[in-house]
Design an enzyme around this catalytic site. Sequence first.
Site, PDB file in Angstrom:
ATOM      1  N   SER A 155       0.813  -1.244  -0.189  1.00 38.64           N
ATOM      2  CA  SER A 155       0.005  -0.092  -0.002  1.00 38.64           C
ATOM      3  C   SER A 155       0.827   1.409  -0.084  1.00 38.64           C
ATOM      4  CB  SER A 155      -0.911  -0.093   1.191  1.00 38.64           C
ATOM      5  OG  SER A 155      -0.252  -0.222   2.199  1.00 38.64           O
ATOM      6  N   ASP A 400      -3.394   5.753  11.529  1.00 38.12           N
ATOM      7  CA  ASP A 400      -2.551   5.345  10.389  1.00 38.12           C
ATOM      8  C   ASP A 400      -1.242   6.096  10.590  1.00 38.12           C
ATOM      9  OD1 ASP A 400      -1.011   4.630   8.349  1.00 38.12           O
ATOM     10  OD2 ASP A 400      -2.518   5.136   6.852  1.00 38.12           O
ATOM     11  N   HIS A 403       1.014   5.133   6.309  1.00 40.43           N
ATOM     12  CA  HIS A 403       0.770   5.736   5.003  1.00 40.43           C
ATOM     13  C   HIS A 403       0.840   7.295   5.323  1.00 40.43           C
ATOM     14  CE1 HIS A 403      -1.315   1.940   4.674  1.00 40.43           C
ATOM     15  NE2 HIS A 403      -0.615   1.869   3.738  1.00 40.43           N
TER      16      HIS A 403
END
Length: 436
Positions: A155, A400, A403
């Site tokens: 990702s 998160d 990312h």
Amino acid sequence: MGTSPKRHLPCHSSLFVIPKATYFLFVPLALLNLYLFFPSVPNDPQHQQRTTAVSSSNFQIQPTDKAEEQKQSPAVRIPCDYADGRWVPKPGVPTYDDASCTTIKSGQNCMAHGRPDTGYLHWRWQPAACRLPAFSAANFLRLLANKHLSFVGDSLARNQMESLLCLVASYAGPPDLVYRREQDKFRRWVFRSHNATVSIYWSPFLVNGTEQSPTAGRVQNHMHLDAADERWAAELGEMDVLVISAGHWFLLPTVFYTGGEVVGCHHCGGLNRSESGFFEGFRRAVRTALGAAVGGMAEGGMAVVATFSPAHFEGEWDKAGACSKVEPFREGEKEMEYMDREMWRIGVEEVASAVAAVERVRVEVLDVTRMAMMRPDGHPGPYMHARPFEGGAKERVQNDCVHWCLPGPIDAWNEVLLELLKRWREEEGDVAVAAS
Ligand SMILES: *[C@@H]1O[C@H](CO)[C@@H](O)[C@H](O)[C@H]1NC(C)=O
Ligand SMILES: *[C@@H]1O[C@H](CO)[C@@H](O)[C@H](O)[C@H]1NC(C)=O
Ligand SMILES: *[C@@H]1O[C@H](CO)[C@@H](O)[C@H](O)[C@H]1NC(C)=O
């Protein structure tokens, strides 16, 4: 395997010993990488694995000794070392925002999700020995006209690809989505004005293997370290530029194979084997992927390995403040964590070996680890979800810290990638690239 002789490691080597300071990273990362990609994983604190430290070293594959020898990034064919630099303030408005770029994935759309601070948008990467030009979509399109650039990996590969789409679309308008399958894990876009193609291939192990369902708890992933994942490797002939970006999935419970035989495992579970760690598995996977790339791409192509992108959990992953910094680290404020450094080293070393061995395809490193490490402020944190604090402060929210917000620090990865593209095309003699 339990009877295999103890391999000698120099006593200064810390290759298979995880210092306490990095230990906590294993818990939230394993979770985040699962539930961030799949929409419907339960937010279950019981999944938090209280693991034992990864300390034994009985991988059957002989490790290289280069890790001990090389402390510095080996020389690559770039006059300017983009990895050595610092973040400096950048006035002005970002190149794009959530209104001008329609392809930002929800989890990284920090602006739209109500992130209140904006300071993280106003930094640029300043290499020590040169200036890194702001991203020029016009240059990018010219260099990639009638060519195909693919991202392969996890990702974070997708995160960088989406940054690139936004940077180019802000100038050229949105690209056409010409291909998609499996919940957008495989997509291909074309900027029609230049017939420039950008694609993403989901392949978090790079090699052939099976991903366990994230709801399966601690069941291991299986990785065949000697076989590149055919979902991308079969299409190498169509790629002019390949960016390989992976790493975080190697932290998850895994059984490693070569030649169909188990050669190691990380979080071995029910296997009657001792822990091997994941560094050697990651090294082998990168080596296999690069080997496939240089063998399968057309002559004159370029294969790029993006180095490991560190996460920034400073506390529990489901508590507010997991990565709440609003500025980059200052010089000297932060040392690179042991695990991040080892993962970085593997990428750099495998590229150096391939550069030395291969002529027909250019091989480059996109060395982002330090750039990333210095930006604890660039992650979505709780803003991976829209308006996470609506209705007041909450005791627990998912964060998160892996990312990157878009726009955000990862846009600079693409500024460096564009410099690699320029040099590639200049040295091919294909185009005269104006200095910018
Ligand atoms: C586990 O492996 C060891 C060493 O190979 C062996 O002696 C032992 O019998 C095995 N245990 C089981 C339950 O298979
Ligand atoms: C468009 O680009 C692809 C490579 O991505 C190339 O194969 C194709 O020939 C190009 N089309 C035209 C019309 O030049
Ligand atoms: C990939 O691994 C699976 C087993 O997980 C195997 O059945 C398959 O043949 C492998 N494919 C390739 C291309 O190696």
